[in-house]
Design a protein around this motif. Structure first.
Motif, PDB file in Angstrom:
ATOM      1  N   SER A   1       0.756  -1.177   0.010  1.00 42.03           N
ATOM      2  CA  SER A   1       0.038  -0.053  -0.009  1.00 42.03           C
ATOM      3  C   SER A   1       0.982   1.248   0.115  1.00 42.03           C
ATOM      4  CB  SER A   1      -0.978  -0.043   1.158  1.00 42.03           C
ATOM      5  OG  SER A   1      -0.198  -0.115   2.625  1.00 42.03           O
ATOM      6  N   LEU A   2       1.930   1.419   0.683  1.00 40.02           N
ATOM      7  CA  LEU A   2       2.712   2.269   0.557  1.00 40.02           C
ATOM      8  C   LEU A   2       3.428   2.609  -0.688  1.00 40.02           C
ATOM      9  CD1 LEU A   2       4.446   4.671   2.306  1.00 40.02           C
ATOM     10  CD2 LEU A   2       6.088   3.060   2.877  1.00 40.02           C
ATOM     11  N   SER A   3       3.872   1.610  -1.298  1.00 36.75           N
ATOM     12  CA  SER A   3       4.453   1.733  -2.670  1.00 36.75           C
ATOM     13  C   SER A   3       3.320   2.179  -3.672  1.00 36.75           C
ATOM     14  CB  SER A   3       4.907   0.145  -3.334  1.00 36.75           C
ATOM     15  OG  SER A   3       5.804  -0.163  -2.467  1.00 36.75           O
ATOM     16  N   LEU A   4       2.177   1.853  -3.552  1.00 32.36           N
ATOM     17  CA  LEU A   4       1.255   2.373  -4.289  1.00 32.36           C
ATOM     18  C   LEU A   4       0.915   4.066  -4.030  1.00 32.36           C
ATOM     19  CD1 LEU A   4      -1.962  -0.438  -4.271  1.00 32.36           C
ATOM     20  CD2 LEU A   4      -0.747   0.430  -6.153  1.00 32.36           C
ATOM     21  N   MET A   5       0.848   4.270  -2.850  1.00 31.50           N
ATOM     22  CA  MET A   5       0.793   5.734  -2.460  1.00 31.50           C
ATOM     23  C   MET A   5       2.083   6.550  -3.175  1.00 31.50           C
ATOM     24  SD  MET A   5      -0.567   5.764   1.307  1.00 31.50           S
ATOM     25  CE  MET A   5      -1.409   4.585   1.773  1.00 31.50           C
ATOM     26  N   VAL A   6       3.149   5.969  -3.026  1.00 26.96           N
ATOM     27  CA  VAL A   6       4.442   6.505  -3.504  1.00 26.96           C
ATOM     28  C   VAL A   6       4.433   6.739  -5.164  1.00 26.96           C
ATOM     29  CG1 VAL A   6       6.990   6.388  -3.911  1.00 26.96           C
ATOM     30  CG2 VAL A   6       5.969   6.152  -1.818  1.00 26.96           C
ATOM     31  N   VAL A   7       3.890   5.668  -5.939  1.00 31.10           N
ATOM     32  CA  VAL A   7       3.716   5.855  -7.317  1.00 31.10           C
ATOM     33  C   VAL A   7       2.467   6.920  -7.708  1.00 31.10           C
ATOM     34  CG1 VAL A   7       3.127   4.282  -9.427  1.00 31.10           C
ATOM     35  CG2 VAL A   7       4.614   3.510  -7.711  1.00 31.10           C
ATOM     36  N   ALA A   8       1.533   6.811  -6.925  1.00 32.35           N
ATOM     37  CA  ALA A   8       0.486   7.767  -7.191  1.00 32.35           C
ATOM     38  C   ALA A   8       0.920   9.130  -6.976  1.00 32.35           C
ATOM     39  CB  ALA A   8      -0.957   7.379  -6.090  1.00 32.35           C
ATOM     40  N   ALA A   9       1.665   9.344  -6.024  1.00 32.44           N
ATOM     41  CA  ALA A   9       2.052  10.808  -5.665  1.00 32.44           C
ATOM     42  C   ALA A   9       3.207  11.308  -6.889  1.00 32.44           C
ATOM     43  CB  ALA A   9       2.874  11.030  -4.272  1.00 32.44           C
TER      44      ALA A   9
END
Length: 116
Positions: free
Chosen positions: A29-37
């Motif tokens: 989930s953290l990786s998804l947030m970083v990629v989205a940002a």
């Protein structure tokens, strides 16, 4: 196995396997947030597509985070009762979403390079 252990949802190896699984989902989930940002840098060139992709990524990350505690408890109870079942659906959904996000981003990159 004693009733005391089962009533608390513990097993012979408390915290280890369910904890590793929980940490893995948290990293996802953290990786998804970083990629989205990170995708925000393309928002000037592809505003609608980036907004939709970033929103979907953040939404998927939020679902993963919100399901974390119940998933951990299911894992602990499954080990305690020696009745674990594979968690196929969430893994398949996250995999399909990541492939969709990757293909879409690759198409945006190629389109951007073709226009340059």
């Amino acid at each position: 196995m004693t009733d005391r252990r089962l009533s608390r949802g513990l097993h012979e190896d408390p915290g280890l396997q369910p904890e590793r699984t929980s940490l893995s989902w948290t990293r996802t989930s953290l990786s998804l947030m970083v990629v989205a940002a990170t995708m925000v840098r393309w928002s000037a060139e592809f505003p609608a597509v980036i907004l939709v992709l970033a929103t979907l990524m953040f939404g998927l990350a939020l679902v993963i985070v919100l399901d974390g505690r119940p998933r951990y408890e299911r894992g602990a109870w499954g080990i305690a009762g020696e009745a674990m079942t594979p968690n196929i659906v969430p893994v398949a959904v996250v995999t399909a979403c990541m492939v969709l996000f990757g293909v879409t981003e690759l198409a945006l990159i190629l389109r951007s390079m073709a226009g340059a």
